[in-house]
Design a protein around this motif. Structure first.
Motif, PDB file in Angstrom:
ATOM      1  N   SER A   1     -26.022 -49.688  17.017  1.00  0.00           N
ATOM      2  CA  SER A   1     -24.784 -49.041  16.512  1.00  0.00           C
ATOM      3  C   SER A   1     -23.860 -48.924  17.630  1.00  0.00           C
ATOM      4  CB  SER A   1     -25.360 -47.720  15.653  1.00  0.00           C
ATOM      5  OG  SER A   1     -25.470 -46.797  16.919  1.00  0.00           O
ATOM      6  N   TRP A   2     -22.321 -48.453  16.813  1.00  0.00           N
ATOM      7  CA  TRP A   2     -21.288 -48.321  17.782  1.00  0.00           C
ATOM      8  C   TRP A   2     -21.323 -47.387  18.919  1.00  0.00           C
ATOM      9  CZ3 TRP A   2     -19.054 -43.628  17.837  1.00  0.00           C
ATOM     10  CH2 TRP A   2     -19.405 -42.637  16.707  1.00  0.00           C
TER      11      TRP A   2
ATOM     12  N   ASN B   1     -30.484 -49.879  20.564  1.00  0.00           N
ATOM     13  CA  ASN B   1     -29.491 -49.177  19.694  1.00  0.00           C
ATOM     14  C   ASN B   1     -28.391 -49.988  19.683  1.00  0.00           C
ATOM     15  OD1 ASN B   1     -28.134 -47.473  18.235  1.00  0.00           O
ATOM     16  ND2 ASN B   1     -27.708 -45.805  19.753  1.00  0.00           N
TER      17      ASN B   1
END
Lengths: 526, 139
Positions: A28-29, A26
């Protein structure tokens, strides 16, 4: 409950692998948050697991776990006694605090690598504390070392961090290779790698144990060479003179600050622990006559090294301007005194070493965490500690940490460490207590320099985003400084706690029979 | 004749081990080049690994050691007794194998560090680090 002993290191390794996988799966942030949350939760679980192991060991004195059910000395066994379970618990607590403090302190896109290495470091640390096999110990030290090298070089854009990591790695490779050489020598003479089996054969060379049978060669000469070599390795790991000075100040000053704070409990206390394990349980009381003189001579030699190391480190403390290096020299001086306590070879000496270890682990963590606030607020100079003077709770914590490490008031655990060291020294020679007092006196100049600077220097606090919310670091610092006082008061006023700590020392020196019997699982050999 | 040869080989190996350790330690602590230090570290660990392998070998009654494998079954008690004394102990080999694998990982990491050092200073000499800046150093 025994399975927890074997499960804990694997749990930590598994967590470190999962943390590495999260950003890959993953991008993302949210993955950063997930890594932090996972690290915090799992380090909390590790603390609980180590606490359960400690409770189990308090009930049974010595507990062993056989990997895959193979009977030792054929298979690898983890043998945990009071000392190893206590230090294992402290190591896991330090891991939890390091993760918590890092959540506030570390701002990096490579956070997942940082946490992964931290968990690997802790896996190596807990394996070192729990293992009952000298070769498994080598593997654990290597696991601990390689993750430590990585963490020191975490800020790879800083040339000084790379140089510190190189110094650490190069001296570390030499030290671990020497340890491997000593392991092979021991195997050539004893025909076993199991600590309890070696301890048994050093006390009863005619003993015939299952699988490893009798001794194979000259155990006297081999023990003299192998244990002398091991001393250098343990001194290296602890950062004591002569080779420890080549790496420890550089490593502590260049590693990320939460790591420097955690190193004392997670990595460096290993050296003192292993010294205690090898020179009390294995080559301890009751060994064959031929090795008694060697043991006394070796202890005398180490006493001299410990005293020189303590003097040099406290003198360097006085002149040091970098706050991280100042704390490092304080650590070296405390470890040197702990080593001196062990070499006195009596219960008070060993108990003082354990207390000094505990007080140093907690006291150093307070100082490093305070240094973290002052470094972000102003810089690395000791003058920057002045930025803390506006916060009463931080001033209180600094005073407690300093009094604990200096060891003057019986309200902190550090006092009892030094008091018992003086008592243990009086039994041997009047010179030793004087040396301890002089070393403490000189170190006081270094410690009180911090307080003096705090009230005389006017540091300008720079604006930093991290300083907007300092609840996490301040809570940790207050918690640790309160723990120092609580432990000191418990030791002074609460007898069961005092008896427990003294039992740890007594067990280590005198209860080698139970360690051997419960580890090998055969009675009547000793 | 074979006994003399075995003794000579054994003594030569021990002398080679000590000389290798001495050269490696000299290199690690005195040479300014990180690459030379690195090579000396490899020499140091390999010398110890080689020594560990020697531990498994035994020369009994002037016979050569055998691999630790029984290739024929069933084995008579006499043969088993002879095997016990002549066969090479496989455990030191397993220890060395583990040590080599670990060393490989550590050495890969160290060579990575040396590369980053080179990126910073433009040289692999530690003199650059001591002088505090980038400079040309020829070793």
């Amino acid at each position: 409950m025994e399975y927890l002993i074997g499960l804990l290191p694997f749990f930590l390794v598994a967590v470190s692998v999962i943390i590495l996988l999260i950003p890959i799966l993953n991008k993302s942030w949210k993955s950063q948050r997930l890594v932090e949350l996972l690290s915090l939760t799992t380090s909390g679980i590790a603390v609980i697991m180590s606490l359960l192991v400690l409770i189990n060991v308090v009930e049974n004195r010595v507990v062993s776990y056989r990997f895959a059910g193979f009977k030792p000395p054929l298979g690898i066994v983890y043998t945990v006694d009071l000392l190893s379970s206590l230090l294992g618990f402290l190591s896991m607590t330090a891991l939890f605090l390091t993760v918590l403090y890092s959540k506030w302190f570390i701002i990096s896109e490579w956070k997942y690598l940082y946490y992964s290495l931290l968990f690997l470091l802790s896996a190596g640390s807990i394996s070192c504390f729990y293992t009952g096999d000298i070769f498994n110990l080598f593997v654990s030290i290597e696991l601990l070392s390689i993750s430590a090298y990585g963490l020191v070089a975490f800020y790879r854009s800083k040339p000084t961090a790379i140089v510190a990591s190189l110094r650490y790695a190069m001296t570390g490779i030499v030290a671990t290779s020497i340890y491997f050489f000593a392991v092979v020598l021991i195997y050539s003479a004893f025909g076993t790698l199991n600590m309890a089996d070696i301890a048994l054969k050093l006390r009863n060379p005619n003993a015939i144990t299952p699988f490893s049978q009798s001794v194979l060669g000259d155990i006297v000469l081999t023990s003299k060479i192998a244990f002398s070599l091991m001393v250098w390795v343990f001194l290296f790991k602890t950062g004591i003179l002569p080779i420890g000075f080549t790496w420890q100040p550089h490593v502590y000053s260049e590693a990320p600050l939460p790591i420097s704070a955690g190193f004392t409990a997670i990595a460096d206390s290993i050296g003192i622990y292993l010294f205690m394990r090898f020179f009390t349980t294995i080559l301890g009381w009751g060994v064959i006559e031929e090795l008694v003189v060697f043991r006394i001579t070796l202890f005398s030699f180490i006493q001299v090294l410990a005293i020189i190391s303590a003097f040099i480190s406290v003198l360097l403390m006085i002149v040091e301007k970098d706050i991280k290096k100042l704390i490092t020299y304080s650590t070296i001086s405390q470890f040197s005194l702990a080593l001196l306590g062990i070499t006195l070879d009596n219960v008070f000496g060993v108990v003082s070493a354990i207390l000094l270890l505990i007080s140093n682990i907690l006291g150093d963590a307070v100082l490093f965490y305070l240094a973290g606030l002052s470094i972000i607020g102003c810089g690395r100079s000791i003058n920057c500690i002045a930025v803390l003077k506006n916060s009463k709770s931080m001033v209180f914590s600094l005073v407690v940490a300093i009094l604990n490490l200096f060891g003057v008031l019986p309200v902190t655990i550090g006092f009892w460490g030094k008091a018992l060291l003086v008592l243990a020294g009086i039994n041997k020679s009047i010179t030793l207590p004087i040396i301890v007092l002089v070393v403490s006196g000189i170190s006081a100049i270094g410690y009180f320099k911090l307080l003096h600077v705090m009230y005389t220097y006017k540091a300008v606090t720079r604006s930093d985003q991290e300083l907007r919310n300092t609840v996490i670091p301040k809570t940790i610092i207050l918690l640790l400084s309160t723990t120092l006082i609580v432990l000191g008061l418990l030791f002074t006023l609460y007898e069961p706690f005092r008896i427990f700590i003294i039992n740890v020392g007594e067990d280590l020196l005198g209860n080698y029979r139970e360690y051997i019997v419960k580890s090998i699982g055969v009675e009547g050999l000793i | 004749m074979s006994e003399v040869f075995i003794q000579l080989a054994f003594r030569t190996s021990i002398i080679a081990f000590i000389v290798n350790i001495a050269i490696a330690m000299y290199g690690v602590y005195t040479r300014p080049s990180l690459i030379k230090k690195f090579i000396c570290l490899i020499m140091f660990t390999d010398a110890i690994n080689l020594f560990a392998l020697f531990i498994g070998f035994r020369v009994v009654n002037n016979t050569y050691p055998k691999p630790p494998v029984l290739i024929r079954e069933p084995v008579s008690p006499g043969e088993l007794e002879e095997f016990k004394y002549i066969a090479v102990d496989p455990l030191p080999q397993a220890l060395v194998l583990t040590a080599i694998v670990i060393s490989l990982a550590v050495f890969m990491f160290v060579i990575g560090l040396i590369l980053v050092y080179y990126e910073h200073y433009g040289t692999t000499s530690i003199k650059a680090m001591r002088s505090g800046g980038v400079e040309e150093v020829f070793e």
